[in-house]
Design a protein around this motif. Structure first.
Motif, short mmCIF file in Angstrom:
data_model
loop_
_atom_site.label_atom_id
_atom_site.label_comp_id
_atom_site.label_asym_id
_atom_site.label_seq_id
_atom_site.Cartn_x
_atom_site.Cartn_y
_atom_site.Cartn_z
N ASP A 83 36.67 48.68 31.57
CA ASP A 83 36.41 49.30 32.87
C ASP A 83 35.56 50.62 33.37
O ASP A 83 35.80 51.42 33.70
N ARG A 166 48.04 44.57 40.64
CA ARG A 166 47.68 44.23 39.48
C ARG A 166 48.25 43.31 38.16
O ARG A 166 48.31 42.66 37.62
N ARG A 176 49.33 37.70 32.06
CA ARG A 176 48.77 38.49 30.11
C ARG A 176 50.55 39.30 31.16
O ARG A 176 51.61 38.52 31.75
O1 C5P Z 1 38.72 41.93 40.13
P1 C5P Z 1 39.03 43.68 39.45
O2 C5P Z 1 37.66 44.60 40.25
O3 C5P Z 1 39.90 44.26 39.90
O4 C5P Z 1 38.23 43.10 38.72
C1 C5P Z 1 38.17 44.92 37.46
C2 C5P Z 1 38.93 44.31 36.47
O5 C5P Z 1 39.33 43.83 35.51
C3 C5P Z 1 38.98 45.75 35.44
O6 C5P Z 1 39.76 46.95 35.70
C4 C5P Z 1 40.05 46.02 34.06
O7 C5P Z 1 40.20 45.76 33.17
C5 C5P Z 1 39.79 43.95 34.18
N1 C5P Z 1 39.40 43.11 33.56
C6 C5P Z 1 40.94 42.60 32.57
N2 C5P Z 1 40.20 41.33 31.19
C7 C5P Z 1 38.40 41.40 31.26
C8 C5P Z 1 38.13 41.22 31.90
C9 C5P Z 1 37.66 42.44 33.40
O8 C5P Z 1 41.11 42.94 32.47
N3 C5P Z 1 37.98 40.48 30.37
#
Ligand code: C5P
Ligand code: ADP
Length: 250
Positions: A83, A166, A176
């Motif tokens: 993030d 989420r 997950r």
């Molecule tokens: O689609 P969205 O805007 O929700 O995607 C962004 C989120 O995806 C971020 O909050 C990030 O934590 C999550 N993410 C993840 N695993 C990854 C890449 C991104 O959980 N490998």
């Protein structure tokens, strides 16, 4: 008209698109859609695209530009901050947008959330379009990316709703477990939202409460885009029209 808006923005000292005014009528209309993870950005984009069915619209996701992790980062993926602005390859995003704006087709990398891998083949082939929607949590963070946008939308959904969505999404679609999702949320997702995403809300032209549920907001946005595209078309036929428009206004 669209050109007048640029003049008005300039007078007001607001941020400018990097394009020169002479080029504007040839270029696609670029919409940025930002907001927290699971705020409903994708839902809002889908609704806009659905309502603009008679236009050539392409969607570009910031997720496609996640950096690949090193072997070491992959072994401790729970310590990686997805993030943070530096998690994205913004140079690559800028290069793709530059090509699309110049009317060239591009290959956009695919991202695999389960395997934490970017550049999964085959890449998505994207043709130039009249409207480009750029969607992502940190799409307003870099001033060079903001400068590409003709309209900026921030999807504003309460944190508890975002967390609830989420949990549901990451357990179902990313395989997950709830503990992992909650740990990542408190360690990275929430602090990054407060430090990097929320401060970009001030750049938005439009803030949509409740995301995709807000049909009135989506209708107004689509109407506005249609008006701008109509003016685009007029400008294609009468390239000097904007001079007349601006003279009237001054
Ligand atoms: O689609 P969205 O805007 O929700 O995607 C962004 C989120 O995806 C971020 O909050 C990030 O934590 C999550 N993410 C993840 N695993 C990854 C890449 C991104 O959980 N490998
Ligand atoms: P973002 O693109 O901001 O991450 P999404 O549009 O993908 O958000 O939505 C995140 C999750 O929440 C998805 O699983 C989606 O199905 C769900 N969702 C989105 N909007 C709504 C809504 N208005 N009501 C219920 N669930 C929703």
């Amino acid at each position: 008209g669209f050109h007048m808006d640029c003049l008005e923005q300039r007078k007001a000292g607001m941020e400018q698109p990097t394009t020169s005014e002479d080029d504007l009528y040839k270029q696609p209309f670029v919409i940025g859609v930002a907001g927290g993870a699971a705020s409903g950005k994708t839902a809002v984009c889908d609704m806009i695209i659905q309502q603009l069915h008679d236009q050539r619209v392409v969607l570009v996701n910031q997720d496609s530009f996640y950096h690949n992790l090193t072997e070491e980062e992959l072994t401790r993926v729970q310590d990686y901050n997805f993030d943070h602005p530096e998690a994205f390859d913004t140079e690559q995003l800028l290069s793709v947008m530059d090509k699309l704006k110049r009317g060239q087709a591009v290959n956009i990398p695919k991202y695999d959330f389960k395997g934490y891998k970017s550049g999964v083949s085959p890449a998505r082939r994207v043709n130039p379009a009249d409207v480009i929607i750029l969607e992502g949590i940190l799409i307003f963070h870099d001033p060079r990316v903001r400068a590409l946008m003709n309209m900026k939308i921030f999807v504003d959904t309460d944190a508890d709703v975002r967390l609830a969505r989420r949990i549901r999404r990451d357990t179902a679609e990313k395989a997950r477990d709830i503990a992992t999702v909650l740990d990542q949320y408190s360690k990275f997702v929430k602090p990054a939202f407060d430090d990097f995403i929320l401060p970009t809300k001030k750049y938005a032209d439009i803030i949509i409460p409740r995301g995709g549920d807000n049909h009135v907001a989506i209708d107004l946005i689509v109407q506005h885009i249609r008006t701008k595209l109509g003016q685009h078309d007029l400008c294609k036929i009468y390239p000097n029209l904007y001079v007349i428009q601006s003279t009237f206004q001054m």
